[in-house]
Design a protein around this motif. Structure first.
Motif: not given
Length: 210
Positions: A148-155
């Motif tokens: 779905n063209h989203t992003f998992l951003v991990i910090g």
């Protein structure tokens, strides 16, 4: 019992479908993510998809919507590698919700919404001064979700700031005492209350309350 199959779900009106699917997962943390553009323009945006990914190292993830819908936070994190997450309280929930509006990249949402921008030495991203629970993160990884063209951003958490509250003896932060809000769907906010705590579960031990 009502049953909605995949075909029915796909046929729903856009906003009806979004509200139902976003609320069916239950209450979620409501937080503001603060970033800065490479040109030094602060940005603030509300997110309700923040999740704990691990404690050692201390990793937090959130889902960023497609770039066409929410480009600024992701672009700033990619460029600077630093961002903050700030809990929302009832006293400023209307201003926090307003950050979901699609402001131009040149607009400072702190100024646009009347929230107070706070800088802390050594951290190159702004905090929300009104927030009782704030933490800074260093970017670890951005994982594209191709479906779905989203992003998992991990910090990884680098700094934690608590106002008017201390962790319990075992480390728990009783966020209900700080007034931190949860979100239901995309536009509904509520307070959470701790109803029960239990000791660590083991197969050979009955469940006991703390």
């Amino acid at each position: 019992m009502q049953h909605f199959n995949q075909q029915i779900i796909a046929g729903w009106e856009r906003f009806y479908r979004a509200n139902l699917i976003q609320s069916i997962t239950g209450f979620k943390p409501a937080s503001l993510i603060g970033t800065t553009s490479p040109d030094g323009i602060p940005n603030l945006a509300i997110f309700s998809s923040i999740v704990h990914l691990g404690s050692n190292p201390a990793l937090i993830g959130y889902i960023n919507r497609p770039i066409s819908a929410a480009p600024h936070t992701l672009a700033n994190i990619q460029a600077t590698k630093v961002y903050t997450i700030n809990h929302i309280q009832a006293a400023f929930v209307a201003q926090a919700h307003q950050t979901s509006a699609k402001y131009d990249a040149a607009v400072n949402e702190f100024i646009a919404t009347g929230l107070t921008m706070q800088w802390i030495e050594g951290i190159e991203a702004p905090f929300v001064a009104e927030s009782n629970i704030r933490y800074a993160l260093q970017l670890v990884e951005i994982i594209p979700i191709t479906h779905n063209h989203t992003f998992l951003v991990i910090g990884e958490i680098t700094d934690i700031f608590l106002k008017d509250i201390l962790p319990e003896a075992d480390g728990l932060i009783a966020i209900d005492k700080t007034g931190s809000l949860a979100c239901l769907g995309s536009d509904t906010y509520c307070c959470g209350n701790i109803t029960q705590r239990f000791h660590y579960a083991k197969p050979d031990r009955p469940v006991t309350s703390i």
